[in-house]
Design a protein around this motif. Sequence first.
Motif, PDB file in Angstrom:
ATOM      1  N   ILE A   1      17.699 130.512 108.490  1.00  0.00           N
ATOM      2  CA  ILE A   1      18.181 131.420 107.696  1.00  0.00           C
ATOM      3  C   ILE A   1      19.502 130.712 107.109  1.00  0.00           C
ATOM      4  O   ILE A   1      20.050 130.130 107.772  1.00  0.00           O
ATOM      5  N   THR A   2      19.287 130.984 105.868  1.00  0.00           N
ATOM      6  CA  THR A   2      20.648 130.269 104.983  1.00  0.00           C
ATOM      7  C   THR A   2      21.471 131.580 104.278  1.00  0.00           C
ATOM      8  O   THR A   2      20.959 132.355 103.711  1.00  0.00           O
ATOM      9  N   SER A   3      22.810 131.734 104.450  1.00  0.00           N
ATOM     10  CA  SER A   3      23.692 132.584 104.097  1.00  0.00           C
ATOM     11  C   SER A   3      25.040 132.393 104.388  1.00  0.00           C
ATOM     12  O   SER A   3      25.259 131.571 105.166  1.00  0.00           O
ATOM     13  N   PRO A   4      25.969 132.811 103.447  1.00  0.00           N
ATOM     14  CA  PRO A   4      27.360 132.539 104.226  1.00  0.00           C
ATOM     15  C   PRO A   4      27.446 133.761 105.289  1.00  0.00           C
ATOM     16  O   PRO A   4      26.539 134.378 105.448  1.00  0.00           O
ATOM     17  N   PHE A   5      28.499 133.647 106.112  1.00  0.00           N
ATOM     18  CA  PHE A   5      29.169 134.308 107.020  1.00  0.00           C
ATOM     19  C   PHE A   5      28.199 134.550 108.457  1.00  0.00           C
ATOM     20  O   PHE A   5      28.146 135.210 109.273  1.00  0.00           O
TER      21      PHE A   5
END
Length: 324
Positions: free
Chosen positions: A151-155
Motif C-alpha cells: 500500500i502506498t499513501s501518506p499517513f
Amino acid sequence: MDNETLLELLRCHSTPGDEGEVAAVLAREWLDAGWRVTRHGAYAISARCPGGASRKPRLLITAHMDSPGFTVERRERKSLYVLPLGGAGFQGKSTPAILKTAGGKVPVRLHCKADKEGRRTYHFRDPGTPIRHGDRVCFAAEPTISRKGEITSPFLDNRLGCGLLCEVARALPADGLAFEVVLGATAAEEFGGFGATVLARAIEPDLVICLDATYESPEQRVLLGKGPVLTLSDASVLISPAMRDLVLEWFHRRGLLLQTEVYNVSGTDARAFPKVGLPAPVLALLIATRGNHSPAEVANLADYASLREVLLRFAVDPPPLLEA
C-alpha cells in the motif's frame, strides 16, 4: 480484514492537534462493534471491551491519530507560508496538498525552497478562499494497493495503527480474554506527545502495546513483508534482554513472524507511560514502512494482517510479561 476502513482513515485530514476526523472514524467503528467510548478532552479517545471492567489485568492497545503536517504562519503577497508540524517532507519542488480552513478543504500545491544552508521553507499560492493564521495543510492522499499487497499513501504512520484498533474491536472474542482490554488513540504524537500522557493517566494500564510505524532497515534486516517489528531500544523505550527473550519465544512457539530493531534516537508514545510513573511493561509493536513522513509511504499489508493476528492472540494467550 476491512481495507475500506483503513483507506477511509488514510484520507482523513489529521495533523497534530487537529485529529477530529480520525477520532470520529474510530468512535464510529468502536461503537458499531459494541464498545464503550470515552473522550479524554482533545488529547485522546478510548474504548472498553463489552462486558465492562473486570478484575483481570488491564491491557491498553494504543496508536496515535496524527500525522505530520503544516500550519499557516504568514502571508507574503500572493503566497501563504507554512511551518512543519512534525517531520513532514517530500522530494522535488512541489506536491499536491489539502488546505483545511473554517470554510472547508481546498486543494493546493505545496512548494518547497531550500537556501544555501539547506534550510527549507514551504508555501502555497493563495487559492482565493479565507485563510486564518494557524490553518492546517497536509499532503493529498490517494492510496493505492499493488498486486504484491503493498500500500502506498501518506499517513501510513500511523493510520495503520488506527486501522488495527478498528480490526481488534470487530474481531476480539467476547469470552476467554486474559485481560480487560482497552483501545486508545492519542493526539499530537508527532509534535509534543501530549495525548499519550493524558491517556496513560486516564487508563492506568497494567500492560501496554503501542502500535506505530517504523523504518525499513536492511542493515538491521527489518524489511517490508517480514512481519511486525518489536523495538528493543529507542529514545522512548528500552526492552531488557530477559523481556526480549520472553517475547521472541512466544512468537516462535506460535509460528508468528517478528522482526526486531534497535535505535538510540526517535521514539513513539511508549515514553509516556513510565514518564507518568506507571510500572506497566510497554511493547512497541510496529509496521515497517518506506518513505516515512512523505507523500508516498509504502507498507506491506501482509505485515498489517500479521500484527492483527498477534494482537488477537495476545489478548487471549499472552507471554508471561507481568510475571517477569
